[in-house]
Structures are given as structure tokens and as C-alpha cells.
Motif scaffolding. Structure first.
Motif, PDB file in Angstrom:
ATOM      1  N   ILE A  36       0.724  -1.235   0.110  1.00 41.81           N
ATOM      2  CA  ILE A  36      -0.212  -0.038   0.007  1.00 41.81           C
ATOM      3  C   ILE A  36       0.786   1.515   0.026  1.00 41.81           C
ATOM      4  O   ILE A  36       0.512   2.263  -0.699  1.00 41.81           O
ATOM      5  CB  ILE A  36      -0.943  -0.146   1.309  1.00 41.81           C
ATOM      6  N   SER A  37       1.760   1.289   0.651  1.00 40.11           N
ATOM      7  CA  SER A  37       2.822   2.670   0.870  1.00 40.11           C
ATOM      8  C   SER A  37       3.481   2.664  -0.622  1.00 40.11           C
ATOM      9  O   SER A  37       3.519   4.015  -0.939  1.00 40.11           O
ATOM     10  CB  SER A  37       3.839   2.214   1.536  1.00 40.11           C
ATOM     11  N   ILE A  38       3.913   1.726  -1.373  1.00 40.56           N
ATOM     12  CA  ILE A  38       4.253   2.048  -2.554  1.00 40.56           C
ATOM     13  C   ILE A  38       3.119   2.307  -3.660  1.00 40.56           C
ATOM     14  O   ILE A  38       3.240   3.368  -4.452  1.00 40.56           O
ATOM     15  CB  ILE A  38       5.061   0.636  -3.135  1.00 40.56           C
ATOM     16  N   MET A  97      -8.848   3.875  10.858  1.00 39.93           N
ATOM     17  CA  MET A  97     -10.072   2.949  10.159  1.00 39.93           C
ATOM     18  C   MET A  97      -9.974   1.453  10.359  1.00 39.93           C
ATOM     19  O   MET A  97     -11.136   0.890  10.507  1.00 39.93           O
ATOM     20  CB  MET A  97     -10.501   3.440   8.803  1.00 39.93           C
ATOM     21  N   LEU A  98      -8.743   0.949  10.278  1.00 39.09           N
ATOM     22  CA  LEU A  98      -8.542  -0.549  10.198  1.00 39.09           C
ATOM     23  C   LEU A  98      -8.513  -0.866  11.850  1.00 39.09           C
ATOM     24  O   LEU A  98      -8.346  -2.134  12.178  1.00 39.09           O
ATOM     25  CB  LEU A  98      -7.517  -1.103   9.434  1.00 39.09           C
ATOM     26  N   ILE A 116      -7.312  -4.919   1.134  1.00 35.35           N
ATOM     27  CA  ILE A 116      -8.220  -3.948   1.925  1.00 35.35           C
ATOM     28  C   ILE A 116      -9.267  -3.462   1.117  1.00 35.35           C
ATOM     29  O   ILE A 116      -9.200  -3.309  -0.126  1.00 35.35           O
ATOM     30  CB  ILE A 116      -7.130  -2.687   2.624  1.00 35.35           C
ATOM     31  N   SER A 117     -10.319  -3.189   1.420  1.00 38.69           N
ATOM     32  CA  SER A 117     -11.535  -2.811   0.762  1.00 38.69           C
ATOM     33  C   SER A 117     -11.454  -1.576  -0.196  1.00 38.69           C
ATOM     34  O   SER A 117     -10.561  -0.606   0.559  1.00 38.69           O
ATOM     35  CB  SER A 117     -12.674  -2.553   1.762  1.00 38.69           C
ATOM     36  N   LEU A 123     -11.762   6.162   0.404  1.00 39.93           N
ATOM     37  CA  LEU A 123     -11.922   7.220   1.592  1.00 39.93           C
ATOM     38  C   LEU A 123     -10.815   7.986   1.944  1.00 39.93           C
ATOM     39  O   LEU A 123     -10.733   9.265   2.059  1.00 39.93           O
ATOM     40  CB  LEU A 123     -12.852   6.627   2.383  1.00 39.93           C
ATOM     41  N   THR A 124      -9.776   6.954   2.571  1.00 39.82           N
ATOM     42  CA  THR A 124      -8.812   7.590   3.326  1.00 39.82           C
ATOM     43  C   THR A 124      -7.805   8.312   2.295  1.00 39.82           C
ATOM     44  O   THR A 124      -7.290   9.528   2.584  1.00 39.82           O
ATOM     45  CB  THR A 124      -7.923   6.502   3.951  1.00 39.82           C
ATOM     46  N   ASN A 125      -7.803   7.930   1.257  1.00 40.90           N
ATOM     47  CA  ASN A 125      -6.822   8.836   0.353  1.00 40.90           C
ATOM     48  C   ASN A 125      -7.526  10.037  -0.221  1.00 40.90           C
ATOM     49  O   ASN A 125      -6.986  10.964  -0.171  1.00 40.90           O
ATOM     50  CB  ASN A 125      -6.710   7.743  -1.088  1.00 40.90           C
TER      51      ASN A 125
END
Length: 146
Positions: A36-38, A97-98, A116-117, A123-125
Motif C-alpha cells: 500500500i505504501s508504494i 479506520m482498520l 483492503i476494501s 475514502l482515506t486517500n
């Protein structure tokens, strides 16, 4: 706010909205195969390039100074703080959120592929994008196309 600045802000927002679609799409699809970070950094970078092109030919067409490459480097430099804000806000909100509380959970989400959903990622992005938007506009208006 003077009319010229408002029009530039409106155009910048339209470009940003289109860039958001690029950012979110790349982020969600890339996160299925890379950490996810990349995936988040890749989405930010590719949408930044997309936004630069549109802002250069539309939003700030009348304010071009210097070469194309020089403007692009300035845009990247001026967007750095907004990008960092977006990146940090998106990851912190995702972890929140997680309901991740342990360091191992946080490191897993950042450095390893984890499903992850898509709604949670979007939403978070998106909230991260909003957090970085104003910084990006001010630096673009005052520095890149000044």
C-alpha cells in the motif's frame, strides 16, 4: 478574492478532480499487487504528472514562464509538501479506520501486500488529497506559474 484568482482556483480544482480519479484508480489497482505504501506513492506521482500537464495547458496557460521541464520540476518541488500531507493523512487514517494498534499490524499494512476494501482505500486517500489540495494550489499559483 479577485476574479482571476477565483477562475484559476476553479480550473485548478477541476484538474484536481480529474487527477483524483487517476490517483484513486492507480492506488486501488496497484495495491492489489504491491504494498500500500508504494501503491499510494505511485498513485500520487502519476496523478501529479497528469495534473501538471492539464494545469500547464489549461489552468495556467497564460502564466507560463521558462521551459516546460523547468515548470515541471518547479511543480514537483512545489507540490512536495502537499504530497507529503496527502501521503501521511491517507496512511494514518487507513491505520485508524482498520483499528490497527500494534506495530506489526502497521508495518504489515505499509510494507506488505494486504487486501483492503477499495472503499476504505478510496475514502482515506480522498481525505488525504483534500488535505494537500490548498497547499498545492497556493504553491502553484505563487511559485510555479508566477
Amino acid at each position: 478574492m479577485e476574479k482571476v484568482v477565483f477562475n484559476k482556483l476553479l480550473k485548478f480544482a477541476v484538474v484536481g478532480a480529474l487527477g483524483t480519479v487517476v490517483n484513486e484508480g492507480i492506488y486501488v489497482y496497484a495495491s492489489k499487487v504491491i504494498p500500500i505504501s508504494i501503491a499510494l506513492a505511485l498513485g500520487i506521482e502519476l496523478s501529479l504528472i497528469f495534473n501538471f500537464f492539464l494545469n500547464d495547458i489549461w489552468t495556467f496557460r497564460d502564466k507560463r514562464v521558462g521551459t516546460f521541464i523547468k515548470r515541471m520540476v518547479k511543480f514537483h518541488g512545489s507540490s512536495y509538501l502537499g504530497n507529503v500531507i496527502q501521503y501521511v493523512v491517507a496512511l494514518v487514517l487507513l491505520i485508524y479506520m482498520l483499528h490497527y494498534t500494534s506495530l506489526s499490524q502497521v508495518l504489515t499494512i505499509i510494507f506488505f501486500v494486504k487486501q483492503i476494501s477499495a472503499n476504505t482505500l478510496i475514502l482515506t486517500n480522498f481525505l488525504g488529497i483534500l488535505a494537500g489540495f490548498l497547499v498545492r494550489f497556493i504553491t502553484s499559483y505563487k511559485y510555479v506559474w508566477a
